[in-house]
Write an enzyme that holds these catalytic residues in place. Structure first.
Site, PDB file in Angstrom:
ATOM      1  N   TYR A  56      -8.975  -8.016   2.593  1.00 21.68           N
ATOM      2  CA  TYR A  56      -8.134  -8.738   1.642  1.00 21.68           C
ATOM      3  C   TYR A  56      -7.309  -9.784   2.399  1.00 21.68           C
ATOM      4  O   TYR A  56      -6.206  -9.528   2.865  1.00 21.68           O
ATOM      5  CB  TYR A  56      -7.206  -7.788   0.888  1.00 21.68           C
ATOM      6  CG  TYR A  56      -7.910  -6.648   0.171  1.00 21.68           C
ATOM      7  CD1 TYR A  56      -9.282  -6.678  -0.078  1.00 21.68           C
ATOM      8  CD2 TYR A  56      -7.197  -5.529  -0.238  1.00 21.68           C
ATOM      9  CE1 TYR A  56      -9.915  -5.633  -0.717  1.00 21.68           C
ATOM     10  CE2 TYR A  56      -7.832  -4.476  -0.899  1.00 21.68           C
ATOM     11  CZ  TYR A  56      -9.195  -4.536  -1.130  1.00 21.68           C
ATOM     12  OH  TYR A  56      -9.815  -3.482  -1.759  1.00 21.68           O
ATOM     13  N   GLY A  57      -7.902 -10.949   2.545  1.00 29.52           N
ATOM     14  CA  GLY A  57      -7.224 -12.017   3.264  1.00 29.52           C
ATOM     15  C   GLY A  57      -7.329 -11.898   4.766  1.00 29.52           C
ATOM     16  O   GLY A  57      -6.612 -12.584   5.501  1.00 29.52           O
TER      17      GLY A  57
END
Length: 279
Positions: A56-57
């Site tokens: 996530y990112g």
């Protein structure tokens, strides 16, 4: 009455309604400030399990949660996932559960989350290119070193779960599962039999529950939203289910958590159960 807490691994007590942080924007600006506010509000409302991942990112989501919540209040746990890497130069995601890669990702996650130990660490995907014993063995070593407390898996079959459990104790499984998508019902059953936490993702079918006539009808009868009905159904479907619905809006967060108080009747639950029998 439906239990509101669960002990992951038999001892890590969490509120059964957690929070999935995947949707929180991390880029600098007003949206990031909103993300910080949502994470803090979740904890204010009693959430004790927050789900994130390196993917996530590429670490940005972990850093965001640390900025929002560190030092973490007592009883609040951030679970993260490793085993996904980026290709070079395309930057696309790929499975990477080589022992050295897992160790490096865990070390970096510890720094980003500002902790000395991650109480629950999940393998994002089993890597078909790496022997299972090597992947799970690396996580077992990290657990034995005290860098992680409990080991979980994600998107596994019943057979894969059984094979992993022959190597080390598994505390959680995170598979896609919701009122309208029950393909992993056999995995849930295996988790229930073993007392393993089952953390469903896509808990409300990305909002599609509201487009289903039966769910909408039950929501109208109960004075609730379709999202709340979907979450209440999950909580009552199995005692090992620990939903982690995600959102980037405080209003939606509050709506999700209010589902804990929703009590579906036996008739309503039976009608919802039948949705899983449809093609």
């Amino acid at each position: 009455m439906t239990a509101t807490v669960f002990r992951i691994g038999g001892d890590l007590e969490v509120r059964r309604l957690g929070f999935g942080a995947m949707r929180l924007p991390t880029e600098p600006g007003p949206e990031r400030e909103g993300s910080l506010a949502v994470a803090r509000r979740a904890v204010e409302l009693g959430v004790t399990l927050i789900d994130t991942a390196y993917m996530y990112g590429w670490g940005a989501n972990e850093e965001l949660l640390a900025e929002a919540l560190h030092p973490y209040p007592d009883g609040v746990h951030v679970t993260t996932k490793v085993g996904i890497g980026r290709t070079v130069p395309a930057g696309e995601w790929t499975q990477d559960a080589r022992p050295a890669a897992l160790r490096e990702q865990v070390e970096r996650a510890l720094r980003r989350l500002r902790v000395e130990r991650i109480e629950l660490l999940q393998l994002h995907r089993l890597d078909p290119a790496v022997p299972l014993a090597d992947q799970i063995g690396a996580l077992r070593e990290l657990r034995d070193e005290g860098k992680i407390g409990r080991i979980g898996l994600s998107e596994v079959t019943v057979g894969e779960l059984a094979a992993a459990r022959e190597i080390v104790g598994i505390a959680s499984v995170q598979n896609r599962y919701n009122l309208l998508d029950r393909a992993h019902e056999p995995v849930l059953a295996a988790c229930e039999a073993a007392g393993i936490a089952f953390l469903p993702w896509a808990t409300v079918a990305w909002g599609k529950s509201g487009a289903t006539a039966e769910v909408a009808a039950v929501a109208a009868e109960a004075g609730a939203t379709p999202t709340q009905v979907a979450l209440a159904w999950l909580l009552g479907h199995s005692p090992v289910i620990v939903p982690i619905p995600g959102t980037a809006r405080i209003a939606h967060l509050e709506e999700n958590l209010a589902a804990e108080a929703l009590r579906l009747t036996e008739q309503q639950r039976a009608r919802l159960d039948r949705l899983g029998e449809q093609d």
